[in-house]
Design a protein around this motif. Structure first.
Motif, PDB file in Angstrom:
ATOM      1  N   THR A 218       0.821  -1.212   0.000  1.00  0.00           N
ATOM      2  CA  THR A 218       0.000   0.000   0.000  1.00  0.00           C
ATOM      3  C   THR A 218       0.855   1.262   0.000  1.00  0.00           C
ATOM      4  N   ARG A 219       0.370   2.260  -0.692  1.00  0.00           N
ATOM      5  CA  ARG A 219       0.918   3.624  -0.616  1.00  0.00           C
ATOM      6  C   ARG A 219      -0.260   4.585  -0.510  1.00  0.00           C
ATOM      7  N   PHE A 220      -0.019   5.723   0.116  1.00  0.00           N
ATOM      8  CA  PHE A 220      -1.004   6.800   0.135  1.00  0.00           C
ATOM      9  C   PHE A 220      -0.688   7.783  -0.980  1.00  0.00           C
ATOM     10  N   VAL A 221      -1.722   8.176  -1.699  1.00  0.00           N
ATOM     11  CA  VAL A 221      -1.589   9.161  -2.767  1.00  0.00           C
ATOM     12  C   VAL A 221      -2.188  10.475  -2.287  1.00  0.00           C
ATOM     13  N   ILE A 222      -1.388  11.526  -2.350  1.00  0.00           N
ATOM     14  CA  ILE A 222      -1.810  12.840  -1.856  1.00  0.00           C
ATOM     15  C   ILE A 222      -2.066  13.775  -3.035  1.00  0.00           C
ATOM     16  N   SER A 223      -3.255  14.341  -3.067  1.00  0.00           N
ATOM     17  CA  SER A 223      -3.574  15.360  -4.072  1.00  0.00           C
ATOM     18  C   SER A 223      -3.190  16.752  -3.584  1.00  0.00           C
ATOM     19  N   CYS A 224      -3.558  17.060  -2.343  1.00  0.00           N
ATOM     20  CA  CYS A 224      -3.270  18.381  -1.774  1.00  0.00           C
ATOM     21  C   CYS A 224      -2.501  18.237  -0.462  1.00  0.00           C
ATOM     22  N   CYS A 225      -3.117  17.542   0.511  1.00  0.00           N
ATOM     23  CA  CYS A 225      -2.484  17.394   1.814  1.00  0.00           C
ATOM     24  C   CYS A 225      -2.863  16.039   2.401  1.00  0.00           C
ATOM     25  N   ALA A 226      -2.302  15.747   3.574  1.00  0.00           N
ATOM     26  CA  ALA A 226      -2.509  14.430   4.184  1.00  0.00           C
ATOM     27  C   ALA A 226      -3.975  14.164   4.503  1.00  0.00           C
ATOM     28  N   VAL A 227      -4.761  15.217   4.656  1.00  0.00           N
ATOM     29  CA  VAL A 227      -6.177  15.028   4.974  1.00  0.00           C
ATOM     30  C   VAL A 227      -6.910  14.311   3.848  1.00  0.00           C
TER      31      VAL A 227
END
Length: 285
Positions: A218-227
């Motif tokens: 798994t990876r997290f994909v950020i568009s703007c911020c961690a929220v």
């Protein structure tokens, strides 16, 4: 309302802005700002924080000077002269003894106290969050967060643009730089994944356990911020032990059809799973 009561909200607000701006600049200085926002917004955020610091300081100075002037302009005795008192006494209507408000204080005192308490509570929360961000070591989003945000949801339909999946069967297409996000998006964009089967991959991510000798890389994909971070992942089957949740690993293997058709159609059959330290940039964009 006293001058201190009228200036307190402004002072608290400006102080909060100053604290957040200084915290942002500190995170940028130590290289941790990209754990909270997309790097493409870093310069914009730093510039705004740098402008906010002198603006907030100037505002606090203005508020402090205004508070001092309001105290200096009041006559001795709370702003009433002896002549004013005499005139007030002469024109005061005859009536019963002092009422409840006279004995118990001015009306609205309870409301002012409530606003003061709420204001100071907000200031305490702001200071606490700021200190925590500066003192505590920064951490990335976890496997628990990925599970809460549906790591297996198909949410990145345009992650790799308009490139056709069929082109991946050609040797002219270089997939060596593809990450978890790219492969996950390609797998979910097509109904025919035969062109993907057999492709060799080497991917890095953290472990979200799935049971039965498998896990989701798994990876997290950020568009703007961690929220707004959205987890994406690929199923991994391995003949070895499944690493613990949140462990960062590099997986080498091949894409194969998933025998469990109720889950993802394509998974990675790992030839090796190597545990590594968390990358300096743990997110994809």
């Amino acid at each position: 309302m006293s001058s201190s009561e009228s200036t307190a909200p402004a002072a608290l607000g400006l102080g909060s802005v100053l604290a957040v701006a200084l915290c942002t600049l500190w995170l940028a200085l130590v290289g941790h700002l990209d754990l909270y926002i997309n790097p493409r917004y870093a310069v914009f955020t730093i510039v705004l924080a740098a402008l906010a610091v002198p603006a907030a300081v100037a505002g606090l100075v203005v508020v402090a000077r205004g508070h001092g002037h309001s105290h200096g302009d009041e006559p001795a005795g709370g702003g009433h002269t002896h002549d004013d008192a005499a005139v007030d006494g002469a024109h005061a209507p005859a009536g019963p003894a002092a009422g409840p408000h006279d004995r118990g204080g001015r009306p609205g005192g309870s409301g002012r106290r409530t606003r003061a308490v709420l204001g100071w509570a907000a200031a305490a929360v702001t200071v606490g969050v700021t200190v925590a961000m500066l003192v505590l070591p920064p951490t990335t989003l976890s496997a628990r967060t990925a599970q809460q945000r549906s790591v297996d949801a198909a949410t990145l339909s345009n992650a790799t643009g308009t490139q056709g999946v069929a082109l991946l069967g050609s040797d002219a297409v270089d997939t060596s730089d593809y990450g978890v996000k790219d492969w996950a998006a390609l797998i979910r964009q097509t109904t025919d994944t035969s062109a993907l089967v057999g492709k060799r991959v080497e991917l890095t991510g953290f472990v979200v356990p799935a049971g039965d000798g498998s896990f989701t890389l798994t990876r997290f994909v950020i568009s703007c911020c961690a929220v707004d971070a959205q987890p994406v992942g690929l199923g991994v089957t391995t003949s070895g032990a499944v690493p613990d949740a949140d462990r960062w690993v590099t997986v080498r293997g091949s894409l194969v059809a998933n025998p469990d058709q109720s889950a993802a159609r394509i998974v990675v059959k790992a030839s090796s799973v190597r545990q590594i330290a968390q990358p300096s940039d743990p997110y994809e964009y």
